[in-house]
Design a protein around this motif. Sequence first.
Motif, PDB file in Angstrom:
ATOM      1  N   ASN A  39      15.985  -8.934   6.066  1.00 19.47           N
ATOM      2  CA  ASN A  39      15.957  -7.551   5.600  1.00 19.47           C
ATOM      3  C   ASN A  39      15.033  -7.307   4.417  1.00 19.47           C
ATOM      4  OD1 ASN A  39      17.859  -6.879   7.512  1.00 19.47           O
ATOM      5  ND2 ASN A  39      19.594  -6.889   6.082  1.00 19.47           N
ATOM      6  N   HIS A  40      14.697  -8.355   3.676  1.00 20.31           N
ATOM      7  CA  HIS A  40      14.028  -8.091   2.407  1.00 20.31           C
ATOM      8  C   HIS A  40      12.562  -8.522   2.369  1.00 20.31           C
ATOM      9  CE1 HIS A  40      14.535 -12.396   1.279  1.00 20.31           C
ATOM     10  NE2 HIS A  40      13.489 -12.145   0.542  1.00 20.31           N
ATOM     11  N   CYS A  41      12.115  -9.253   3.352  1.00 26.92           N
ATOM     12  CA  CYS A  41      10.747  -9.777   3.290  1.00 26.92           C
ATOM     13  C   CYS A  41       9.740  -8.724   3.750  1.00 26.92           C
ATOM     14  CB  CYS A  41      10.626 -11.021   4.172  1.00 26.92           C
ATOM     15  SG  CYS A  41       8.923 -11.593   4.349  1.00 26.92           S
ATOM     16  N   PRO A  42       8.723  -8.423   2.933  1.00 28.43           N
ATOM     17  CA  PRO A  42       7.766  -7.385   3.339  1.00 28.43           C
ATOM     18  C   PRO A  42       6.964  -7.746   4.585  1.00 28.43           C
ATOM     19  CG  PRO A  42       7.033  -8.509   1.340  1.00 28.43           C
ATOM     20  CD  PRO A  42       8.440  -8.963   1.590  1.00 28.43           C
ATOM     21  N   TYR A  43       6.752  -9.025   4.821  1.00 25.33           N
ATOM     22  CA  TYR A  43       6.052  -9.418   6.052  1.00 25.33           C
ATOM     23  C   TYR A  43       6.922  -9.104   7.275  1.00 25.33           C
ATOM     24  CZ  TYR A  43       2.712 -11.984   3.177  1.00 25.33           C
ATOM     25  OH  TYR A  43       1.751 -12.318   2.258  1.00 25.33           O
ATOM     26  N   LEU A  45       9.250  -6.935   7.433  1.00 27.85           N
ATOM     27  CA  LEU A  45       9.349  -5.478   7.560  1.00 27.85           C
ATOM     28  C   LEU A  45       8.057  -4.889   8.123  1.00 27.85           C
ATOM     29  CD1 LEU A  45      11.152  -4.729   4.169  1.00 27.85           C
ATOM     30  CD2 LEU A  45      12.188  -4.832   6.445  1.00 27.85           C
ATOM     31  N   ALA A  46       6.932  -5.455   7.704  1.00 28.20           N
ATOM     32  CA  ALA A  46       5.651  -4.921   8.183  1.00 28.20           C
ATOM     33  C   ALA A  46       5.483  -5.132   9.685  1.00 28.20           C
ATOM     34  CB  ALA A  46       4.505  -5.581   7.417  1.00 28.20           C
ATOM     35  N   ASP A 136      -2.512 -10.126  11.696  1.00 26.99           N
ATOM     36  CA  ASP A 136      -2.529  -9.389  10.425  1.00 26.99           C
ATOM     37  C   ASP A 136      -1.300  -8.497  10.286  1.00 26.99           C
ATOM     38  OD1 ASP A 136      -3.085  -8.005   8.117  1.00 26.99           O
ATOM     39  OD2 ASP A 136      -5.127  -7.476   8.681  1.00 26.99           O
ATOM     40  N   HIS A 137      -0.461  -8.837   9.330  1.00 20.47           N
ATOM     41  CA  HIS A 137       0.726  -8.023   9.069  1.00 20.47           C
ATOM     42  C   HIS A 137       0.372  -6.597   8.682  1.00 20.47           C
ATOM     43  CE1 HIS A 137      -0.619  -9.768   5.237  1.00 20.47           C
ATOM     44  NE2 HIS A 137      -0.247  -8.616   4.723  1.00 20.47           N
ATOM     45  N   ASP A 138      -0.824  -6.419   8.145  1.00 25.08           N
ATOM     46  CA  ASP A 138      -1.195  -5.100   7.626  1.00 25.08           C
ATOM     47  C   ASP A 138      -1.924  -4.234   8.647  1.00 25.08           C
ATOM     48  OD1 ASP A 138      -0.263  -4.263   5.223  1.00 25.08           O
ATOM     49  OD2 ASP A 138      -1.985  -4.896   4.037  1.00 25.08           O
ATOM     50  N   PRO A 140      -1.125  -2.554  12.071  1.00 27.41           N
ATOM     51  CA  PRO A 140      -0.185  -2.291  13.173  1.00 27.41           C
ATOM     52  C   PRO A 140      -0.863  -2.070  14.512  1.00 27.41           C
ATOM     53  CG  PRO A 140      -0.285  -0.415  11.669  1.00 27.41           C
ATOM     54  CD  PRO A 140      -1.051  -1.522  11.021  1.00 27.41           C
ATOM     55  N   GLY A 169       4.418 -15.409   6.306  1.00 26.06           N
ATOM     56  CA  GLY A 169       5.488 -14.547   5.780  1.00 26.06           C
ATOM     57  C   GLY A 169       6.210 -15.209   4.640  1.00 26.06           C
ATOM     58  N   CYS A 170       7.419 -14.740   4.411  1.00 25.04           N
ATOM     59  CA  CYS A 170       8.257 -15.309   3.356  1.00 25.04           C
ATOM     60  C   CYS A 170       8.927 -16.563   3.898  1.00 25.04           C
ATOM     61  CB  CYS A 170       9.339 -14.315   2.946  1.00 25.04           C
ATOM     62  SG  CYS A 170       8.726 -12.650   2.594  1.00 25.04           S
TER      63      CYS A 170
ATOM     64  N   ARG B  37      -5.019 -11.561  -1.150  1.00 25.72           N
ATOM     65  CA  ARG B  37      -5.582 -10.270  -0.755  1.00 25.72           C
ATOM     66  C   ARG B  37      -5.390  -9.244  -1.871  1.00 25.72           C
ATOM     67  NH1 ARG B  37      -4.147  -7.687   5.113  1.00 25.72           N
ATOM     68  NH2 ARG B  37      -4.701  -9.818   5.714  1.00 25.72           N
ATOM     69  N   MET B  92      16.115  -4.441  -3.408  1.00 26.31           N
ATOM     70  CA  MET B  92      15.442  -5.661  -3.013  1.00 26.31           C
ATOM     71  C   MET B  92      15.628  -6.733  -4.084  1.00 26.31           C
ATOM     72  SD  MET B  92      14.199  -5.390  -0.066  1.00 26.31           S
ATOM     73  CE  MET B  92      13.974  -4.096   1.155  1.00 26.31           C
ATOM     74  N   CYS B  98       8.633 -12.402  -2.234  1.00 26.01           N
ATOM     75  CA  CYS B  98       7.519 -11.514  -1.899  1.00 26.01           C
ATOM     76  C   CYS B  98       7.975 -10.082  -2.153  1.00 26.01           C
ATOM     77  CB  CYS B  98       7.124 -11.675  -0.431  1.00 26.01           C
ATOM     78  SG  CYS B  98       6.519 -13.314   0.005  1.00 26.01           S
ATOM     79  N   VAL B 100       8.075  -6.013  -1.989  1.00 25.99           N
ATOM     80  CA  VAL B 100       7.900  -4.971  -0.979  1.00 25.99           C
ATOM     81  C   VAL B 100       7.151  -3.784  -1.591  1.00 25.99           C
ATOM     82  CG1 VAL B 100       9.084  -3.292   0.475  1.00 25.99           C
ATOM     83  CG2 VAL B 100       9.976  -5.629   0.285  1.00 25.99           C
ATOM     84  N   ARG B 107       3.750   2.733   5.513  1.00 28.58           N
ATOM     85  CA  ARG B 107       3.989   1.381   6.014  1.00 28.58           C
ATOM     86  C   ARG B 107       4.441   0.459   4.888  1.00 28.58           C
ATOM     87  NH1 ARG B 107      -0.661  -1.200   7.367  1.00 28.58           N
ATOM     88  NH2 ARG B 107      -1.984   0.469   6.587  1.00 28.58           N
ATOM     89  N   VAL B 108       5.286  -0.503   5.269  1.00 26.92           N
ATOM     90  CA  VAL B 108       5.680  -1.550   4.327  1.00 26.92           C
ATOM     91  C   VAL B 108       4.598  -2.613   4.298  1.00 26.92           C
ATOM     92  CG1 VAL B 108       7.359  -3.378   3.868  1.00 26.92           C
ATOM     93  CG2 VAL B 108       8.133  -1.146   4.698  1.00 26.92           C
TER      94      VAL B 108
END
Lengths: 176, 127
Positions: A39-43, A45-46, A136-138, A140, A169-170, B37, B92, B98, B100, B107-108
């Motif tokens: 739930n908390h990792c931005p990767y 979530l992305a 690439d996570h960024d 979509p 990721g995390c 990045r 969070m 990492c 957020v 987008r996240v």
Amino acid sequence: MSIELGDTAPGFELPGTDGADHPLEAGGAKATVVYWTCNHCPYALAWHDRLLDVARDYADRGVRVLAVNSNDPDRYPADSFEAMSERVEGEGGWPHPFLHDASQEVAQAWGAEKTPHVFVLDGDLSLRYEGAPDSDHDDPTLGAEWLREALDAVLAGEQPERSRTPAVGCGVKWKP
Amino acid sequence: MPSSSSRRRAFSAADAGPRVSPEVEFLWWSECPSWERALADLRAAMVENGLDPASIVEREMASEAQAEAAGFPGSPTIRVDGADIAQPAEGMPRGLVCRVYLRRDGRVSPQPDPLDVRDALAARLSE
């Protein structure tokens, strides 16, 4: 430790946020995707929407998808089973189960290291792809293309050309 | 931390007069790969704002104790004259995680929107 390409994946039965216990082997699936997330990792979530889209797009092609969270909920309460359930409900439901690996034994047996970390199994539950959903996570627009390529190959009875990619990721949050 | 007198000077195209550059800190944790990045984006934003990217103060967080002492909300974190360029996401975890971020399109992401980095520097320079 990690499972090797061609190995039969270790079995499990884990509780889902839907209140049911879900075994790895359900029978009848032409391919199975198991991916670690949280739930908390931005990767995680992305890539989340892209992974859910894969589950929806391949559901009628005999592909079963299972998401697993193995993070230590004591150190990361955002990844507790309760928080998992709240999230799925808050998002109006997911197209696949969200499972809790409280003991972390499944993550250890599979060699899951990241969130997200994707594994694709064939109809015999042998590993055919492991790694990231795409490059690439960024971006979509990539649409989890590596995962889709792997699934298309497995459904065609072939070995994916790209069998392993680095999971990005995390790190899985292990218990002390 | 360097004192204000040791900071580099930047030149404003608008008034051609020298001004004191803000102190730009980049805090990161090696286990979260987005830092590379994010640092590249920050360097580009520095150049775009007429600042020397070599003046960025890079601080690697290597332990939970170090992260707590630095008030580190997650990797990466960018501070301009001590102020975080973004509000940490609610609910969070903090520390060696990492971080957020939300991009401008909603987008996240594990790194801040490059436009937010650029604008944070520009806003500080315009004060």
